[in-house]
Design a protein around this motif. Structure first.
Motif, PDB file in Angstrom:
ATOM      1  N   LEU A   3       5.273  -2.809  -0.156  1.00 16.52           N
ATOM      2  CA  LEU A   3       4.651  -1.686  -0.810  1.00 16.52           C
ATOM      3  C   LEU A   3       5.375  -1.289  -2.192  1.00 16.52           C
ATOM      4  O   LEU A   3       6.552  -1.575  -2.368  1.00 16.52           O
ATOM      5  N   ASN A   4       4.710  -0.766  -3.179  1.00 16.54           N
ATOM      6  CA  ASN A   4       5.315  -0.469  -4.522  1.00 16.54           C
ATOM      7  C   ASN A   4       5.351   1.204  -4.506  1.00 16.54           C
ATOM      8  O   ASN A   4       4.346   1.778  -4.479  1.00 16.54           O
ATOM      9  N   SER A   6       5.791   2.998  -6.999  1.00 11.29           N
ATOM     10  CA  SER A   6       4.788   3.810  -8.141  1.00 11.29           C
ATOM     11  C   SER A   6       3.330   3.937  -7.660  1.00 11.29           C
ATOM     12  O   SER A   6       2.627   4.661  -8.142  1.00 11.29           O
ATOM     13  N   GLU A   7       2.978   3.160  -6.707  1.00 16.31           N
ATOM     14  CA  GLU A   7       1.550   3.208  -6.318  1.00 16.31           C
ATOM     15  C   GLU A   7       1.350   4.276  -5.010  1.00 16.31           C
ATOM     16  O   GLU A   7       0.048   4.201  -4.679  1.00 16.31           O
ATOM     17  N   LEU A   8       2.377   4.579  -4.508  1.00 12.91           N
ATOM     18  CA  LEU A   8       2.440   5.482  -3.268  1.00 12.91           C
ATOM     19  C   LEU A   8       2.213   6.931  -3.639  1.00 12.91           C
ATOM     20  O   LEU A   8       2.849   7.360  -4.519  1.00 12.91           O
ATOM     21  N   ASN A   9       1.302   7.808  -3.137  1.00 13.28           N
ATOM     22  CA  ASN A   9       1.064   9.062  -3.331  1.00 13.28           C
ATOM     23  C   ASN A   9       0.923   9.955  -2.122  1.00 13.28           C
ATOM     24  O   ASN A   9       0.517   9.525  -1.166  1.00 13.28           O
ATOM     25  N   ASP A  12      -1.648   9.672   0.884  1.00 11.81           N
ATOM     26  CA  ASP A  12      -2.167   8.230   1.207  1.00 11.81           C
ATOM     27  C   ASP A  12      -2.029   8.075   2.762  1.00 11.81           C
ATOM     28  O   ASP A  12      -1.151   8.286   3.433  1.00 11.81           O
ATOM     29  N   TYR A  14      -2.466   4.945   6.163  1.00  8.46           N
ATOM     30  CA  TYR A  14      -2.661   3.683   6.725  1.00  8.46           C
ATOM     31  C   TYR A  14      -3.077   3.895   8.096  1.00  8.46           C
ATOM     32  O   TYR A  14      -2.148   4.488   8.934  1.00  8.46           O
TER      33      TYR A  14
END
Length: 135
Positions: A3-4, A6-9, A12, A14
């Protein structure tokens, strides 16, 4: 794939199916693996006639273990730094379980997650939190 951060908000999610049609055999196998032979997990007569439950039911830690596998599938092996749940309902043979991890936030390379596991009726059986290192 890691997981990055910077791409998690926040918000979000799963979701993963943990088990479809939980078998009594799986519950008994967990009893053997854990050493927890409490009869409410393995003895139908005791559970229904003495303890007053409708059927044997799964160990809470079996539910937690399945939920934990969902988390490591999401964040990666060796990345969880915290994980805890509260068991809110029993899990019975025949149940299907789905778990969802929801991002609360990311700070200093740690993602904070809320976790919920529900059965096929949408009844929550476990809820909790987790933290994991992210790249």
């Amino acid at each position: 794939m890691a997981l990055n951060a910077s791409e998690l908000n926040a918000g979000d999610t799963y979701t993963e199916r943990l088990v479809e049609d939980l078998k009594r055999t799986q519950i008994v196998m967990y009893a053997g693996a854990s050493g927890d032979y409490n009869p409410v997990h393995t003895d139908e007569v005791f559970t229904t006639e003495v303890a007053g439950y409708p059927s044997v039911f799964a160990h809470g830690m079996l539910t937690m273990g399945l939920t934990g596998k969902m988390l490591t599938n999401y964040v990666g092996d060796g990345r969880l730094t915290e994980f805890g749940v509260r068991f809110t309902n029993q899990v019975f043979p025949g149940d299907t379980l789905d778990a969802t991890a929801t991002v609360v936030g990311v700070e200093d390379g740690i993602v904070e997650l809320n976790v919920a596991t529900v059965n096929q009726k949408g009844v929550q059986v476990a809820m909790g939190t987790a933290k994991a290192r992210v790249d």
